[in-house]
Motif scaffolding. Structure first.
Motif, short mmCIF file in Angstrom:
data_model
loop_
_atom_site.label_atom_id
_atom_site.label_comp_id
_atom_site.label_asym_id
_atom_site.label_seq_id
_atom_site.Cartn_x
_atom_site.Cartn_y
_atom_site.Cartn_z
N VAL A 14 0.05 14.16 6.50
CA VAL A 14 -0.08 12.75 6.90
C VAL A 14 -0.71 12.66 8.28
N SER A 15 -0.32 13.54 9.20
CA SER A 15 -0.87 13.39 10.55
C SER A 15 -2.38 13.67 10.56
N GLU A 16 -2.82 14.63 9.72
CA GLU A 16 -4.28 14.88 9.61
C GLU A 16 -4.98 13.63 9.04
N ALA A 17 -4.36 13.02 8.02
CA ALA A 17 -4.95 11.82 7.41
C ALA A 17 -5.05 10.69 8.43
N LEU A 18 -4.01 10.55 9.25
CA LEU A 18 -4.01 9.44 10.23
C LEU A 18 -5.06 9.66 11.31
N SER A 19 -5.23 10.93 11.73
CA SER A 19 -6.24 11.09 12.79
C SER A 19 -7.64 10.86 12.23
N LEU A 20 -7.87 11.25 10.95
CA LEU A 20 -9.16 10.93 10.33
C LEU A 20 -9.34 9.41 10.22
N TYR A 21 -8.27 8.75 9.80
CA TYR A 21 -8.30 7.30 9.56
C TYR A 21 -8.66 6.55 10.85
N SER A 22 -8.10 7.01 11.97
CA SER A 22 -8.42 6.27 13.20
C SER A 22 -9.76 6.70 13.78
N VAL A 142 2.99 4.11 8.12
CA VAL A 142 2.70 4.72 9.42
C VAL A 142 1.24 4.46 9.78
N GLY A 143 1.01 4.31 11.10
CA GLY A 143 -0.36 4.22 11.62
C GLY A 143 -0.50 5.31 12.65
N SER A 144 -1.65 5.36 13.37
CA SER A 144 -1.81 6.49 14.30
C SER A 144 -0.71 6.49 15.38
N LYS A 161 -1.67 -7.26 2.97
CA LYS A 161 -2.71 -6.58 3.75
C LYS A 161 -2.08 -5.51 4.64
N THR A 162 -2.74 -4.37 4.75
CA THR A 162 -2.27 -3.39 5.73
C THR A 162 -3.43 -2.53 6.21
N ASN A 163 -3.34 -2.11 7.46
CA ASN A 163 -4.30 -1.13 7.98
C ASN A 163 -3.61 0.20 8.17
N ASN A 164 -2.38 0.29 7.68
CA ASN A 164 -1.61 1.52 7.84
C ASN A 164 -1.50 2.26 6.52
N LEU A 165 -0.86 3.41 6.59
CA LEU A 165 -0.69 4.23 5.38
C LEU A 165 0.75 4.05 4.88
N LEU A 166 0.88 3.68 3.63
CA LEU A 166 2.22 3.54 3.03
C LEU A 166 2.73 4.95 2.70
N THR A 167 3.85 5.30 3.29
CA THR A 167 4.38 6.66 3.02
C THR A 167 5.38 6.64 1.86
N HIS A 168 6.29 5.67 1.88
CA HIS A 168 7.32 5.67 0.83
C HIS A 168 8.00 4.32 0.70
N LEU A 169 8.77 4.20 -0.38
CA LEU A 169 9.60 3.01 -0.62
C LEU A 169 11.06 3.45 -0.57
N SER A 170 11.94 2.55 -0.14
CA SER A 170 13.37 2.88 -0.24
C SER A 170 14.10 1.71 -0.87
N ILE A 171 15.04 2.06 -1.75
CA ILE A 171 15.79 1.02 -2.49
C ILE A 171 17.27 1.39 -2.44
N LYS A 172 18.10 0.41 -2.10
CA LYS A 172 19.55 0.67 -2.04
C LYS A 172 20.14 0.68 -3.45
N ARG A 173 21.04 1.62 -3.67
CA ARG A 173 21.72 1.68 -4.97
C ARG A 173 22.70 0.51 -5.09
#
Ligand SMILES: Cc1cc2nc3c(=O)[nH]c(=O)nc-3n(C[C@H](O)[C@H](O)[C@H](O)COP(=O)(O)OP(=O)(O)OC[C@H]3O[C@@H](n4cnc5c(N)ncnc54)[C@H](O)[C@@H]3O)c2cc1C
Length: 284
Positions: A14-22, A142-144, A161-173
Protein backbone atom coordinates in the motif's frame (compact mmCIF):
# COMPACT_ATOMS: atom_id res chain seq x y z
CA UNK A 1 -10.29 -2.19 -29.16
CA UNK A 2 -6.85 -1.60 -27.64
CA UNK A 3 -6.31 0.95 -24.89
CA UNK A 4 -4.32 4.10 -25.56
CA UNK A 5 -0.68 3.57 -24.54
CA UNK A 6 -0.34 3.70 -20.75
CA UNK A 7 2.34 3.38 -18.12
CA UNK A 8 1.33 0.41 -16.00
CA UNK A 9 2.52 0.22 -12.39
CA UNK A 10 2.09 -2.81 -10.19
CA UNK A 11 3.21 -2.02 -6.63
CA UNK A 12 3.39 -4.76 -3.99
CA UNK A 13 2.51 -2.71 -0.92
CA UNK A 14 0.00 0.00 0.00
CA UNK A 15 2.76 2.47 0.85
CA UNK A 16 4.39 1.91 -2.58
CA UNK A 17 0.98 2.44 -4.24
CA UNK A 18 0.42 5.66 -2.29
CA UNK A 19 3.77 7.16 -3.17
CA UNK A 20 3.14 6.39 -6.85
CA UNK A 21 -0.37 7.84 -6.54
CA UNK A 22 0.88 11.13 -5.15
CA UNK A 23 3.91 11.44 -7.46
CA UNK A 24 2.36 10.44 -10.81
CA UNK A 25 -0.35 13.10 -10.93
CA UNK A 26 -2.72 11.94 -13.67
CA UNK A 27 -3.44 8.31 -12.83
CA UNK A 28 -6.16 5.81 -11.92
CA UNK A 29 -6.21 2.92 -9.50
CA UNK A 30 -7.04 -0.42 -11.10
CA UNK A 31 -8.79 -3.13 -9.06
CA UNK A 32 -10.53 -5.94 -11.00
CA UNK A 33 -10.67 -3.77 -14.13
CA UNK A 34 -14.23 -4.74 -15.08
CA UNK A 35 -15.32 -1.09 -15.17
CA UNK A 36 -12.15 0.90 -15.53
CA UNK A 37 -10.72 -0.79 -18.62
CA UNK A 38 -14.07 -0.59 -20.37
CA UNK A 39 -14.48 3.08 -19.54
CA UNK A 40 -10.96 3.89 -20.82
CA UNK A 41 -11.80 2.13 -24.11
CA UNK A 42 -15.07 4.04 -24.38
CA UNK A 43 -13.28 7.36 -23.83
CA UNK A 44 -10.78 6.42 -26.55
CA UNK A 45 -13.62 5.47 -28.91
CA UNK A 46 -15.16 8.91 -28.35
CA UNK A 47 -11.79 10.53 -29.12
CA UNK A 48 -11.41 11.74 -25.55
CA UNK A 49 -8.24 11.93 -23.50
CA UNK A 50 -7.44 9.03 -21.15
CA UNK A 51 -5.09 8.96 -18.15
CA UNK A 52 -1.47 8.11 -19.00
CA UNK A 53 -0.83 6.08 -15.80
CA UNK A 54 -2.53 3.12 -14.18
CA UNK A 55 -1.64 1.74 -10.76
CA UNK A 56 -2.79 -1.83 -10.39
CA UNK A 57 -3.67 -2.96 -6.86
CA UNK A 58 -3.71 -6.65 -7.81
CA UNK A 59 -0.33 -7.61 -6.35
CA UNK A 60 -0.92 -5.97 -2.99
CA UNK A 61 -1.52 -8.94 -0.68
CA UNK A 62 -2.42 -6.71 2.30
CA UNK A 63 -5.53 -5.52 0.39
CA UNK A 64 -6.99 -9.03 0.01
CA UNK A 65 -8.93 -11.26 2.35
CA UNK A 66 -11.70 -11.42 4.92
CA UNK A 67 -11.17 -11.75 8.65
CA UNK A 68 -13.50 -11.89 11.59
CA UNK A 69 -13.52 -11.81 15.36
CA UNK A 70 -16.44 -12.03 17.78
CA UNK A 71 -17.32 -8.36 17.13
CA UNK A 72 -16.27 -7.34 13.63
CA UNK A 73 -16.07 -8.56 10.05
CA UNK A 74 -13.27 -7.00 8.01
CA UNK A 75 -13.38 -7.17 4.22
CA UNK A 76 -10.28 -5.95 2.40
CA UNK A 77 -11.00 -3.84 -0.67
CA UNK A 78 -9.36 -6.17 -3.25
CA UNK A 79 -11.45 -9.15 -2.19
CA UNK A 80 -13.32 -10.45 -5.21
CA UNK A 81 -17.09 -10.88 -5.17
CA UNK A 82 -16.50 -14.65 -5.57
CA UNK A 83 -14.20 -14.78 -2.54
CA UNK A 84 -16.71 -12.83 -0.49
CA UNK A 85 -19.48 -15.20 -1.59
CA UNK A 86 -17.39 -18.25 -0.62
CA UNK A 87 -16.25 -16.87 2.72
CA UNK A 88 -17.06 -19.05 5.75
CA UNK A 89 -17.24 -15.85 7.83
CA UNK A 90 -20.63 -14.78 6.44
CA UNK A 91 -22.67 -15.74 9.51
CA UNK A 92 -25.17 -13.77 11.67
CA UNK A 93 -25.96 -10.36 10.09
CA UNK A 94 -23.09 -10.82 7.59
CA UNK A 95 -24.94 -13.74 5.93
CA UNK A 96 -27.01 -11.33 3.82
CA UNK A 97 -23.87 -10.57 1.77
CA UNK A 98 -23.88 -14.13 0.47
CA UNK A 99 -27.31 -13.60 -1.05
CA UNK A 100 -26.26 -10.25 -2.55
CA UNK A 101 -23.04 -11.64 -4.07
CA UNK A 102 -24.79 -14.67 -5.55
CA UNK A 103 -26.94 -12.34 -7.67
CA UNK A 104 -24.17 -10.12 -8.98
CA UNK A 105 -23.73 -10.70 -12.71
CA UNK A 106 -21.92 -13.85 -13.88
CA UNK A 107 -19.11 -16.06 -12.54
CA UNK A 108 -16.62 -14.36 -14.85
CA UNK A 109 -17.44 -10.88 -13.55
CA UNK A 110 -17.66 -12.05 -9.92
CA UNK A 111 -14.19 -13.63 -10.19
CA UNK A 112 -12.62 -10.35 -11.30
CA UNK A 113 -14.75 -7.61 -9.75
CA UNK A 114 -13.74 -6.47 -6.29
CA UNK A 115 -15.69 -5.20 -3.32
CA UNK A 116 -13.69 -1.95 -3.40
CA UNK A 117 -14.40 -1.43 -7.11
CA UNK A 118 -18.11 -2.07 -6.61
CA UNK A 119 -18.30 0.75 -4.03
CA UNK A 120 -15.91 3.31 -5.50
CA UNK A 121 -16.70 3.02 -9.23
CA UNK A 122 -19.36 5.78 -8.92
CA UNK A 123 -21.88 3.76 -10.92
CA UNK A 124 -25.19 4.32 -9.16
CA UNK A 125 -26.56 0.85 -9.86
CA UNK A 126 -23.87 -1.38 -8.37
CA UNK A 127 -25.57 -3.14 -5.56
CA UNK A 128 -23.32 -3.66 -2.56
CA UNK A 129 -24.24 -0.13 -1.37
CA UNK A 130 -27.74 -0.88 -0.07
CA UNK A 131 -26.91 -3.95 2.05
CA UNK A 132 -23.71 -2.37 3.34
CA UNK A 133 -25.62 0.76 4.45
CA UNK A 134 -28.17 -1.49 6.18
CA UNK A 135 -25.26 -3.21 7.94
CA UNK A 136 -23.82 0.15 9.16
CA UNK A 137 -20.58 -0.55 7.33
CA UNK A 138 -17.53 1.69 7.69
CA UNK A 139 -15.11 2.35 4.84
CA UNK A 140 -11.43 2.88 5.68
CA UNK A 141 -9.32 4.97 3.31
CA UNK A 142 -5.67 5.97 3.26
CA UNK A 143 -3.95 8.80 1.40
CA UNK A 144 -0.28 9.75 1.31
CA UNK A 145 -0.58 11.54 4.66
CA UNK A 146 -4.14 10.80 5.71
CA UNK A 147 -6.41 8.15 7.11
CA UNK A 148 -10.15 8.51 6.77
CA UNK A 149 -13.07 6.49 8.08
CA UNK A 150 -16.62 7.09 6.79
CA UNK A 151 -19.80 5.07 6.78
CA UNK A 152 -20.98 3.76 3.42
CA UNK A 153 -24.07 5.91 3.94
CA UNK A 154 -22.00 9.10 4.34
CA UNK A 155 -19.85 8.12 1.36
CA UNK A 156 -22.86 7.76 -0.95
CA UNK A 157 -24.63 10.82 0.46
CA UNK A 158 -21.57 12.85 -0.56
CA UNK A 159 -21.53 11.51 -4.13
CA UNK A 160 -19.13 8.54 -3.61
CA UNK A 161 -16.04 10.62 -4.49
CA UNK A 162 -12.59 9.91 -3.12
CA UNK A 163 -8.99 10.74 -3.92
CA UNK A 164 -7.79 8.16 -1.44
CA UNK A 165 -7.30 4.42 -1.53
CA UNK A 166 -9.99 2.26 0.08
CA UNK A 167 -8.19 -0.36 2.16
CA UNK A 168 -11.04 -2.21 3.85
CA UNK A 169 -14.58 -2.29 5.21
CA UNK A 170 -15.57 -3.09 8.77
CA UNK A 171 -18.97 -4.29 9.95
CA UNK A 172 -20.10 -4.90 13.52
CA UNK A 173 -21.57 -8.30 14.29
CA UNK A 174 -25.23 -8.25 15.35
CA UNK A 175 -26.79 -11.56 16.28
CA UNK A 176 -30.21 -10.04 16.93
CA UNK A 177 -31.12 -8.30 13.71
CA UNK A 178 -32.69 -9.88 10.64
CA UNK A 179 -32.09 -8.77 7.06
CA UNK A 180 -33.82 -9.26 3.75
CA UNK A 181 -32.46 -8.30 0.33
CA UNK A 182 -34.63 -8.19 -2.79
CA UNK A 183 -33.55 -7.16 -6.27
CA UNK A 184 -34.86 -7.09 -9.79
CA UNK A 185 -32.63 -7.48 -12.79
CA UNK A 186 -32.69 -5.04 -15.65
CA UNK A 187 -31.98 -7.12 -18.76
CA UNK A 188 -32.29 -10.78 -19.59
CA UNK A 189 -28.98 -10.88 -21.51
CA UNK A 190 -26.60 -9.13 -19.07
CA UNK A 191 -27.37 -9.34 -15.41
CA UNK A 192 -27.29 -5.80 -14.07
CA UNK A 193 -29.79 -4.75 -11.41
CA UNK A 194 -32.77 -2.49 -12.11
CA UNK A 195 -33.35 -1.92 -8.41
CA UNK A 196 -32.65 -3.39 -5.01
CA UNK A 197 -34.04 -3.08 -1.50
CA UNK A 198 -32.53 -4.15 1.79
CA UNK A 199 -34.41 -4.09 5.08
CA UNK A 200 -32.76 -4.68 8.44
CA UNK A 201 -34.70 -4.86 11.68
CA UNK A 202 -34.40 -6.18 15.19
CA UNK A 203 -37.60 -8.09 15.77
CA UNK A 204 -38.16 -8.21 19.52
CA UNK A 205 -41.25 -7.82 21.72
CA UNK A 206 -43.42 -8.39 18.65
CA UNK A 207 -42.27 -5.08 17.15
CA UNK A 208 -39.90 -3.90 14.47
CA UNK A 209 -37.03 -1.98 16.06
CA UNK A 210 -33.96 -0.09 14.82
CA UNK A 211 -35.18 -0.66 11.27
CA UNK A 212 -33.18 0.44 8.25
CA UNK A 213 -34.70 0.44 4.79
CA UNK A 214 -32.19 1.08 2.02
CA UNK A 215 -33.16 1.44 -1.61
CA UNK A 216 -30.91 1.11 -4.61
CA UNK A 217 -32.81 2.66 -7.48
CA UNK A 218 -30.07 2.32 -10.07
CA UNK A 219 -30.31 6.00 -11.02
CA UNK A 220 -29.05 7.61 -7.80
CA UNK A 221 -26.83 6.17 -5.08
CA UNK A 222 -28.38 3.89 -2.45
CA UNK A 223 -30.60 5.84 -0.01
CA UNK A 224 -32.57 5.18 3.17
CA UNK A 225 -36.35 5.50 3.25
CA UNK A 226 -36.71 7.19 6.64
CA UNK A 227 -40.52 7.50 6.34
CA UNK A 228 -40.91 3.74 5.95
CA UNK A 229 -38.39 3.10 8.73
CA UNK A 230 -40.45 5.27 11.12
CA UNK A 231 -43.65 3.50 10.13
CA UNK A 232 -42.13 0.05 10.66
CA UNK A 233 -40.63 1.02 14.02
CA UNK A 234 -44.14 1.81 15.24
CA UNK A 235 -45.61 -1.42 13.83
CA UNK A 236 -46.29 -4.85 15.20
CA UNK A 237 -44.81 -7.88 13.47
CA UNK A 238 -47.83 -8.95 11.43
CA UNK A 239 -48.07 -10.08 7.83
CA UNK A 240 -50.67 -7.35 7.15
CA UNK A 241 -47.96 -4.73 7.78
CA UNK A 242 -46.27 -5.71 4.51
CA UNK A 243 -49.23 -4.31 2.49
CA UNK A 244 -49.88 -1.39 4.83
CA UNK A 245 -46.23 -0.34 4.58
CA UNK A 246 -46.76 0.51 0.91
CA UNK A 247 -48.81 3.55 2.03
CA UNK A 248 -45.81 4.84 3.97
CA UNK A 249 -43.10 5.10 1.34
CA UNK A 250 -40.97 8.19 0.72
CA UNK A 251 -42.19 8.47 -2.88
CA UNK A 252 -39.44 10.91 -3.82
CA UNK A 253 -37.00 7.99 -3.66
CA UNK A 254 -39.04 5.49 -5.66
CA UNK A 255 -40.48 7.78 -8.29
CA UNK A 256 -37.21 9.28 -9.48
CA UNK A 257 -36.93 8.44 -13.17
CA UNK A 258 -38.95 5.25 -12.63
CA UNK A 259 -41.43 3.91 -15.17
CA UNK A 260 -44.60 2.07 -14.08
CA UNK A 261 -42.89 -1.34 -14.16
CA UNK A 262 -40.09 -0.14 -11.92
CA UNK A 263 -42.45 1.62 -9.52
CA UNK A 264 -44.50 -1.53 -9.17
CA UNK A 265 -41.40 -3.74 -8.71
CA UNK A 266 -40.21 -1.47 -5.90
CA UNK A 267 -43.48 -2.19 -4.12
CA UNK A 268 -43.16 -5.94 -4.76
CA UNK A 269 -39.62 -5.91 -3.33
CA UNK A 270 -40.57 -3.90 -0.23
CA UNK A 271 -43.57 -6.11 0.44
CA UNK A 272 -41.58 -9.33 -0.05
CA UNK A 273 -38.76 -8.08 2.17
CA UNK A 274 -41.16 -7.27 5.02
CA UNK A 275 -43.02 -10.57 4.59
CA UNK A 276 -39.73 -12.46 4.66
CA UNK A 277 -38.78 -10.81 7.97
CA UNK A 278 -42.21 -11.43 9.51
CA UNK A 279 -42.29 -15.08 8.43
CA UNK A 280 -38.75 -15.69 9.68
CA UNK A 281 -39.70 -14.19 13.04
CA UNK A 282 -42.69 -16.50 13.28
CA UNK A 283 -40.46 -19.54 12.73
CA UNK A 284 -38.08 -18.55 15.57
C1 LIG B 1 -21.33 -7.10 -17.49
C2 LIG B 1 -21.33 -6.58 -16.09
C3 LIG B 1 -22.37 -6.92 -15.25
C4 LIG B 1 -22.38 -6.45 -13.92
N1 LIG B 1 -23.41 -6.78 -13.09
C5 LIG B 1 -23.42 -6.33 -11.82
C6 LIG B 1 -24.48 -6.66 -10.95
O1 LIG B 1 -25.39 -7.39 -11.28
N2 LIG B 1 -24.43 -6.14 -9.68
C7 LIG B 1 -23.42 -5.31 -9.27
O2 LIG B 1 -23.44 -4.87 -8.14
N3 LIG B 1 -22.42 -4.99 -10.09
C8 LIG B 1 -22.40 -5.49 -11.34
N4 LIG B 1 -21.37 -5.17 -12.17
C9 LIG B 1 -20.38 -4.27 -11.65
C10 LIG B 1 -19.20 -5.01 -11.11
O3 LIG B 1 -19.52 -5.50 -9.84
C11 LIG B 1 -18.17 -3.93 -11.12
O4 LIG B 1 -17.69 -3.96 -12.44
C12 LIG B 1 -17.14 -4.03 -10.16
O5 LIG B 1 -17.63 -4.08 -8.86
C13 LIG B 1 -16.09 -2.96 -10.27
O6 LIG B 1 -15.06 -3.55 -9.61
P1 LIG B 1 -13.62 -3.72 -10.22
O7 LIG B 1 -12.82 -4.36 -9.13
O8 LIG B 1 -13.60 -4.40 -11.53
O9 LIG B 1 -13.22 -2.18 -10.36
P2 LIG B 1 -12.33 -1.44 -11.47
O10 LIG B 1 -13.00 -1.47 -12.78
O11 LIG B 1 -10.91 -1.92 -11.41
O12 LIG B 1 -12.37 0.03 -10.84
C14 LIG B 1 -13.55 0.78 -10.81
C15 LIG B 1 -13.27 2.14 -10.17
O13 LIG B 1 -13.06 2.00 -8.77
C16 LIG B 1 -11.82 2.60 -8.35
N5 LIG B 1 -11.25 1.75 -7.31
C17 LIG B 1 -11.22 0.40 -7.32
N6 LIG B 1 -10.67 -0.05 -6.17
C18 LIG B 1 -10.36 1.04 -5.43
C19 LIG B 1 -9.81 1.22 -4.12
N7 LIG B 1 -9.42 0.19 -3.36
N8 LIG B 1 -9.64 2.48 -3.65
C20 LIG B 1 -10.03 3.54 -4.39
N9 LIG B 1 -10.58 3.44 -5.63
C21 LIG B 1 -10.73 2.19 -6.14
C22 LIG B 1 -10.96 2.59 -9.63
O14 LIG B 1 -9.99 3.60 -9.60
C23 LIG B 1 -12.01 2.83 -10.71
O15 LIG B 1 -12.29 4.21 -10.82
C24 LIG B 1 -21.32 -5.62 -13.46
C25 LIG B 1 -20.26 -5.28 -14.33
C26 LIG B 1 -20.25 -5.75 -15.62
C27 LIG B 1 -19.09 -5.37 -16.51
Amino acid sequence: MLLNPINFYSPQTVSEALSLYSSLGECRLLAGGTFLLNSLKLLKKKGMKTVPNIISLRKIAELKGITTDPETLTIKSMTSITDLYNSPHLTDNFAILKKVCRNISTNLIRNMATVGGNLTSRYTWTELGAPLIALDTKMHFVGSNTKEEVTVEEFFNKGAKTNNLLTHLSIKRDKKCQLSYQRVKKLSEVDVPLLGACIRSTLTDERFQQTKVVINSGTVFAKRDIILEEFLNKSEIEESIASEALNHLDLSIYDTRSDDYKKSMFRVCIKNAILELVQRRKKL
